[in-house]
Design a protein around this motif. Structure first.
Motif, mmCIF file in Angstrom:
data_model
loop_
_atom_site.group_PDB
_atom_site.id
_atom_site.type_symbol
_atom_site.label_atom_id
_atom_site.label_comp_id
_atom_site.label_asym_id
_atom_site.label_seq_id
_atom_site.Cartn_x
_atom_site.Cartn_y
_atom_site.Cartn_z
ATOM 1 N N VAL A 70 -29.357 -51.204 -7.054
ATOM 2 C CA VAL A 70 -30.133 -51.113 -8.294
ATOM 3 C C VAL A 70 -29.502 -51.963 -9.440
ATOM 4 O O VAL A 70 -29.917 -52.795 -10.168
ATOM 5 C CB VAL A 70 -30.855 -50.042 -8.529
ATOM 6 C CG1 VAL A 70 -31.583 -50.009 -10.000
ATOM 7 C CG2 VAL A 70 -31.979 -49.679 -7.587
ATOM 8 N N GLU A 74 -30.299 -55.288 -11.151
ATOM 9 C CA GLU A 74 -30.648 -55.359 -12.494
ATOM 10 C C GLU A 74 -30.053 -56.089 -13.456
ATOM 11 O O GLU A 74 -30.277 -56.977 -14.315
ATOM 12 C CB GLU A 74 -30.762 -53.949 -13.385
ATOM 13 C CG GLU A 74 -32.005 -53.116 -12.904
ATOM 14 C CD GLU A 74 -32.188 -52.045 -13.694
ATOM 15 O OE1 GLU A 74 -30.939 -51.391 -14.176
ATOM 16 O OE2 GLU A 74 -32.964 -51.279 -13.800
ATOM 17 N N GLU B 135 -37.830 -49.506 -8.574
ATOM 18 C CA GLU B 135 -37.194 -50.599 -8.987
ATOM 19 C C GLU B 135 -37.500 -52.073 -8.574
ATOM 20 O O GLU B 135 -37.361 -52.988 -9.098
ATOM 21 C CB GLU B 135 -35.544 -50.488 -8.817
ATOM 22 C CG GLU B 135 -35.035 -49.268 -9.359
ATOM 23 C CD GLU B 135 -35.046 -49.396 -11.136
ATOM 24 O OE1 GLU B 135 -34.930 -50.757 -11.542
ATOM 25 O OE2 GLU B 135 -35.581 -48.531 -11.898
ATOM 26 N N SER B 169 -35.611 -46.440 -16.795
ATOM 27 C CA SER B 169 -35.541 -45.898 -15.450
ATOM 28 C C SER B 169 -34.130 -45.406 -15.213
ATOM 29 O O SER B 169 -33.866 -44.446 -14.530
ATOM 30 C CB SER B 169 -35.587 -47.229 -14.442
ATOM 31 O OG SER B 169 -34.423 -48.149 -14.507
#
Lengths: 102, 484, 172
Positions: A70, A74, B135, B169
């Motif tokens: 992730v 990102e 996500e 998040s």
């Protein structure tokens, strides 16, 4: 062996440094670095809990690997957005972005 | 023990959506520009196949991969919502990107991935699965918001969305690690069991801290105050069809995961999250409605309106009580989300039609819309009636069901606050309608509406009225899906 | 106090010292360098926690890819004027208050369940067998985490696709 609570304290401190970075920084890339600190704090928690609670069950380590994925995704998207904005405006300072009032 | 082909059948909606996305991507590279127009229809075919696959799972109740992934009616309900929202948004975006971006195929492919993410979230029953699916939804959403790279507002909205979202998040993730630490497990059901066995001993503060941190992440997804600041900027800057998707698809996904996590892993802490959710709900609807009054851009106004709607839906969660209203309040939320899907997509479709004719989204551009296109004006009227909650419209029935749950538990204060908010919202919806019906247009030229947009308007209009006039089957659908 | 305690303190100083520099340095290249220090310290903690594979991944992926990507972005979006401007916004005092309050709450919460006063010797259960190979089995067997593993690949694919669309040169 170092006790679990030591790890958790370091992680909590790192997490709050990340919060400070996200709230106080002006540059978008610097804010992104703040979120990286927060993700790393969560990762320290995950690995420390895995080792101290049930090291035979791998869910904590798997979770950590997912956080790596992730973080990479990102960073790729966030930095692409930074570069796109920079090429049209010449800055990535969040306060200077005022086309959208808010 | 299931064999591989059975497992493939059970996750068919997911892999069909993935294959459709890959197909759209591959065809985008091979078809050439003159046949680019086929791509949205190929995406729609994929969504249709996924819908058939999810409907075939209606009567299944299975946990796959050691309880990571649940297939139940709740999940299937949200698969249907994801497919409907994505399908209507794809139809509404046909022609929208003309002259705005050369990358149309990738938009449809990424939109299919967001649909996939929602179906994954609806079935996720393990923190690892919840985190990774949320996500996928977030990262594709940031991209699709900043999609129009030639439009500075779009990239600015994308970056702001990303910065808020990444922080939210990360906080949610930290809360998840605390839950994992408190129970030694990432499985939601097991977390619930361990916490209820341990209740009384150990610190109560740890699960509460985890609840607050999870609420930051989920509240961000459903745009609940005080985690709503991204919504107005993002709705204004994003390509309008994607803003429409965020307001219904992404919000529904947020509620799906909020319900799944809170009701399976944390039901024993209801007393604690009740206060939090109630505060959030009141703050969200009041703030959303009050700020909406001052908006001059219709997309920003709809953003605040959609924030306010999240507040009403949160009442449903606050009124969840396993003894008295368990199933009733969940089904009220599900019905509300379904009715709201059609209503809000419809309102956004009117905005898309006007934007394509006029070029901007100022509310002043809506003056005299009735003379430029009476159908659009009439449709907007119905959708706004529904958003305020006036019969005979879908959201009215949704509100009724949610209030019924609140009255059952005698939470009259919540109902009164929501009713006052309904009156406030009347003011700004009327402000737009007054211009549409009673002011003279600056430009008399009629507004043409393309065929795909007409289809979307027809479907959303029929369903906005249909979910109210023939409410019974939809209420039953919501009630049978309200099993967690 | 054994060697592991000394190493722990060393790595923690690296992590938190680096972290403070990340959030306060005006020069972003220096901040990114400090981020690498922090990431390195975190890898050290993974080694102390006997998660060797994760430590390797931390260095290869986090430092080798993500931090380098961030440095690239800093270089590509740098203005000379930025070095004279403040690194923090006008709300930094409020942000500091929030962060300190969050830290106080987290410390109380953690103290309530895992008290620091439990002594300097941890009592983790013994590690049996090879945890790296068990991690591999967990990640790739369908009964465990193969499914989220596949979802992660979808995430990377869509992030790559999105990044390409957004960061590509504009065509007028």
């Amino acid at each position: 062996m170092v006790p679990l609570s030591w790890y958790l304290m370091v992680s909590a401190a790192l997490f709050c440094l990340g919060i400070f970075g996200v709230l106080a920084r002006r540059n978008a890339v610097a804010i992104l670095m703040g979120t990286e600190l927060m993700l790393n704090a969560a990762n320290i928690n995950l690995v420390a809990f895995w080792r101290h609670l049930r090291p035979d069950v791998m869910s904590g380590q798997v979770f950590t690997l997912m956080v790596f994925v992730v973080a990479a995704a990102e960073a790729a998207v966030g930095l692409a957005l930074c570069i796109a904005i920079y090429s049209s405006r010449g800055t990535v300072v969040v306060e200077d972005m005022d086309l959208l009032k808010g | 023990m299931l064999i591989a082909s059975q497992i493939l059948g059970l996750i068919a909606p997911q892999w069909i959506l993935l294959v459709a996305a890959m197909l759209v991507l591959a065809l985008d590279l091979t078809l050439g520009e003159e046949r680019e127009g086929w791509l949205p229809y190929i995406a729609l075919l994929g969504l249709g196949a996924a819908l058939v696959a999810s409907l075939s799972l209606w009567n299944r109740q299975v946990a796959l991969f050691e309880g990571l992934f649940l297939i139940d009616r709740f999940a299937v309900f949200f698969q249907i919502i994801a497919v409907l929202a994505t399908g209507l948004v794809i139809l509404a975006s046909i022609g929208y990107f003309e002259g705005k971006t050369p990358y149309k195929g990738q938009f449809y492919a990424l939109l299919l991935v967001t649909a996939l993410a929602i179906t994954l979230l609806a079935s996720a029953a393990d923190l690892v699965m919840v985190f990774i699916s949320i996500e996928v939804l977030s990262v594709t959403s940031y991209t699709l918001t900043g999609y129009l790279i030639a439009d500075r507002k779009s990239t600015e909205a994308g970056l702001k969305f990303f910065l808020y979202g990444a922080a939210a998040s990360a906080i949610m993730l930290y809360g998840m690690t605390l839950l994992y630490g408190a129970t030694g497990s990432t499985n939601l059901a097991e977390i619930g069991r361990t916490l209820s066995l341990a209740s009384g001993e150990g610190s109560r503060w740890l699960p509460i801290a985890a609840i607050v941190m999870l609420l930051v992440g989920f509240g961000f997804k459903v745009s609940a105050a005080p985690f709503h600041q991204w919504a107005p900027d993002v709705y204004e800057g994003a390509p309008t069809p994607f803003a429409a998707f965020l307001s219904v698809g992404s919000k529904a996904a947020g509620f799906a995961i909020l319900l799944r996590v809170f009701l399976t892993a944390l039901p024993d802490f209801r007393v604690d999250w009740f206060a939090l959710v109630t505060t959030l709900s009141i703050a969200t609807m009041t703030l959303g409605n009050l700020i909406a009054i001052f908006q001059e851009n219709i997309k920003r106004m709809l953003a605040y309106s959609s924030i306010a709607q999240a507040g009403y839906i949160l009442i449903g969660l606050a009124c969840w009580d396993p003894q008295a209203t368990g199933r009733e309040s969940i089904s009220a939320i599900l019905f509300y989300l379904l009715a709201y899907l059609f209503t809000n997509l419809g309102a956004f479709t009117v905005v898309i039609a006007v934007e394509r004719a006029v070029g901007t989204n100022e509310i002043s551009d809506y003056a005299g819309l009735i003379r430029r296109n009476p159908w659009l004006a009439a449709a907007l009227f119905v959708f706004f009636l529904s958003l305020v909650g006036i019969p005979p419209t879908g959201v009215f029935v949704g509100k009724l069901l949610i209030f019924a749950a609140a009255v059952r538990l005698e939470y009259y204060a919540l109902v009164i606050v929501a009713l006052i908010n309904g009156v406030i919202s009347l003011y700004y919806y009327y402000g737009v309608l007054r211009r549409v019906f009673f002011l003279a247009p600056r430009d008399e030229a009629p507004i043409a509406v393309s065929t795909p947009l007409r289809v979307v308007l027809a479907v959303t209009l029929i369903m906005t009225l249909g979910t109210a006039i023939f409410a019974q089957p939809f209420i039953r659908l919501a009630l049978t899906s309200a099993v967690l | 106090m054994g060697i592991s305690h000394v190493l722990f303190i060393l790595f923690s100083v690296l992590i938190l010292g680096g972290g403070v520099m990340v959030v306060t340095r005006r020069n972003l290249v220096q901040a990114a360098g400090a981020l690498i220090l922090t990431l390195f310290g975190v890898a050290g903690l993974y080694v102390l926690l006997e998660a060797g594979f994760l430590a390797a991944v931390q260095i290869l992926i986090y430092i080798g890819a993500i931090a380098i990507l961030i440095i690239f972005a800093v270089m590509l979006t740098r203005r000379l004027a930025d070095e004279q401007e403040p690194g923090l916004n006008s709300q930094w005092a409020w942000a500091l208050g929030t962060a300190v309050m969050a830290l106080a709450i987290l410390v109380i919460v953690i103290q309530g369940t895992w008290p620091l006063a439990g002594g300097v010797v941890g009592n983790a259960p013994p590690l049996t067998g090879d945890s790296t190979s068990r991690l591999g089995v967990a990640l790739l067997s369908p009964e465990q985490y193969a499914f989220p593993f596949e979802v992660a690949s979808v995430l990377l694919l869509s992030a790559m696709l999105g990044a390409i669309v957004i960061a590509r040169e504009k065509r007028h």
